[in-house]
Write an enzyme that holds these catalytic residues in place. Structure first.
Site, PDB file in Angstrom:
ATOM      1  N   TYR A   1       0.626  -1.150  -0.246  1.00 17.66           N
ATOM      2  CA  TYR A   1      -0.209  -0.368  -0.245  1.00 17.66           C
ATOM      3  C   TYR A   1       1.244   1.141   0.010  1.00 17.66           C
ATOM      4  O   TYR A   1       1.958   1.050   0.065  1.00 17.66           O
ATOM      5  CB  TYR A   1      -1.023  -0.141   0.811  1.00 17.66           C
ATOM      6  CG  TYR A   1      -0.328   0.553   2.352  1.00 17.66           C
ATOM      7  CD1 TYR A   1       0.692  -0.705   3.119  1.00 17.66           C
ATOM      8  CD2 TYR A   1      -0.850   1.525   3.271  1.00 17.66           C
ATOM      9  CE1 TYR A   1       0.668  -0.136   4.416  1.00 17.66           C
ATOM     10  CE2 TYR A   1      -0.130   1.514   4.626  1.00 17.66           C
ATOM     11  CZ  TYR A   1       0.611   0.709   5.111  1.00 17.66           C
ATOM     12  OH  TYR A   1       1.406   1.215   5.471  1.00 17.66           O
TER      13      TYR A   1
ATOM     14  N   LYS B   1       6.552  -2.001   1.810  1.00 11.36           N
ATOM     15  CA  LYS B   1       5.831  -1.213   2.101  1.00 11.36           C
ATOM     16  C   LYS B   1       4.028  -2.460   2.130  1.00 11.36           C
ATOM     17  O   LYS B   1       3.279  -2.452   1.549  1.00 11.36           O
ATOM     18  CB  LYS B   1       5.080   0.360   2.294  1.00 11.36           C
ATOM     19  CG  LYS B   1       4.019   0.736   2.796  1.00 11.36           C
ATOM     20  CD  LYS B   1       4.453   2.410   2.773  1.00 11.36           C
ATOM     21  CE  LYS B   1       3.093   3.219   3.182  1.00 11.36           C
ATOM     22  NZ  LYS B   1       3.519   3.184   4.226  1.00 11.36           N
TER      23      LYS B   1
HETATM   24  N1  PMP Z   1       7.637   3.827   8.931  1.00 10.75           N
HETATM   25  C1  PMP Z   1       6.525   2.773   9.229  1.00 10.75           C
HETATM   26  C2  PMP Z   1       6.356   1.456   9.669  1.00 10.75           C
HETATM   27  C3  PMP Z   1       5.376   3.056   8.491  1.00 10.75           C
HETATM   28  O1  PMP Z   1       4.365   2.719   8.688  1.00 10.75           O
HETATM   29  C4  PMP Z   1       5.019   4.621   7.781  1.00 10.75           C
HETATM   30  C5  PMP Z   1       4.140   5.131   7.632  1.00 10.75           C
HETATM   31  N2  PMP Z   1       3.173   4.031   6.829  1.00 10.75           N
HETATM   32  C6  PMP Z   1       6.991   5.386   7.479  1.00 10.75           C
HETATM   33  C7  PMP Z   1       7.487   5.080   8.743  1.00 10.75           C
HETATM   34  C8  PMP Z   1       6.516   6.596   6.982  1.00 10.75           C
HETATM   35  O2  PMP Z   1       6.210   6.797   5.543  1.00 10.75           O
HETATM   36  P1  PMP Z   1       5.893   8.112   5.266  1.00 10.75           P
HETATM   37  O3  PMP Z   1       7.104   9.308   5.528  1.00 10.75           O
HETATM   38  O4  PMP Z   1       6.525   7.973   3.546  1.00 10.75           O
HETATM   39  O5  PMP Z   1       4.677   7.698   5.051  1.00 10.75           O
END
Ligand code: PMP
Length: 281
Positions: free
Chosen positions: A32, A145
């Site tokens: 996602y 992700k």
């Molecule tokens: N680490 C994890 C485990 C996350 O779930 C997220 C956000 N989805 C992030 C870091 C931060 O990522 P981003 O800055 O791309 O939202």
């Protein structure tokens, strides 16, 4: 949330029909992304879609259509839902096949997405948040992700049960990241954060903060750090798409510490806001 993306169609949510043998449903077999919208404009769409493609490729999930179509559809979704400040959520599972651990490579991914208003957390950004420090129980491919977020959601529940906003995690005393955010510490004029290895998600916000910090005269050390270094830090903050740059004011759990909402954190928040304004005008 009236219009949603279902494969290559923008349709009403009630028209979405997903098979019970979708691999996302059976195995959490999917990926996602969350893309922010500020004043009607998406921010860092390219970076998010790039990471989406990378996650797909690492798991050998086959995109049913190409990235340009996906980008068009996401913009369309935003317009149809008339979202001004909020997020686009997009997910792709490995698709539908008779339930078996072995995945076949010829099945096309199944895409769904929604778009909704979301208030970005003004109060938390000003006042800071408490976090719970707990063991990182996740698998060893946190760079992907994946929608399979059991380790993350268990940690988040535990944090909330302890009156904390977020869980930050460590492996044998080495800090990794938050349950849905990346972690930074500040010592003097230096920022430190975990390197983008298999043990963390390389956050898009993380990458932007690193770039902005360097442009603003700070050094950034992408080297893993210990609980002791966390204790000795001047400031600490978390970053994510939905939480932007949020100061940590208190840590409980495996260590106890308090921090001020620091001047460098505030400076980075201003630089981040200015960058968003520039990119989305
Ligand atoms: N680490 C994890 C485990 C996350 O779930 C997220 C956000 N989805 C992030 C870091 C931060 O990522 P981003 O800055 O791309 O939202």
């Amino acid at each position: 949330m009236s219009y949603v993306l279902f494969n290559d169609q923008i349709t009403k949510r009630e028209h979405v029909n997903i098979d019970m043998e979708d691999r996302g449903y059976n195995f959490g077999d999917g990926i996602y992304e969350v893309i922010p919208i500020y004043e009607g404009n998406t921010f860092a769409m390219e970076e998010h879609l790039q990471r989406f493609l990378e996650s797909a490729s690492k798991l050998e999930i086959k995109l049913p259509y190409d990235k340009t179509v996906l980008e068009q559809q996401l913009n369309e979704l935003k317009i149809k839902n008339k979202v001004i400040n909020g997020i686009i959520y997009i997910q792709m599972t490995r698709g539908v096949s008779p339930r078996a651990h072995l995945y076949e490579r010829n099945v096309e991914g199944l895409i769904t997405g929604f778009c909704r208003e979301m208030a970005f957390p003004t109060e938390q950004k000003l006042a800071g948040v408490s976090v719970l420090l707990t063991e990182d129980i996740r698998w060893l491919r946190c760079d992907i992700k994946s929608i399979n977020l059991l380790g993350n959601i268990m940690a988040k529940r535990k944090a909330t049960d302890n009156d904390c906003h977020e869980a930050i995690m460590h492996r044998n005393g080495i800090l990794t990241e938050g349950s849905s955010s990346n972690l930074f510490i500040v010592k003097g004029k230096q920022l430190q954060t975990h390197p983008p290895t298999n043990l963390i998600l390389n956050g898009i916000t993380r990458q932007i903060v690193i770039k902005l910090a360097k442009e603003n005269g700070f050094t950034v050390n992408e080297e893993a750090f210990s609980m002791q270094q966390l204790l000795e830090a001047d400031e600490a903050f978390i970053t994510s798409t939905t939480q932007e740059i949020t100061p940590i004011t208190k840590i409980i759990g495996d260590i106890n510490a308090t921090f001020p909402v620091g001047t460098i954190t505030k400076e980075l928040q201003h630089a981040f806001k200015a960058f968003i304004d520039k990119e989305t005008k």
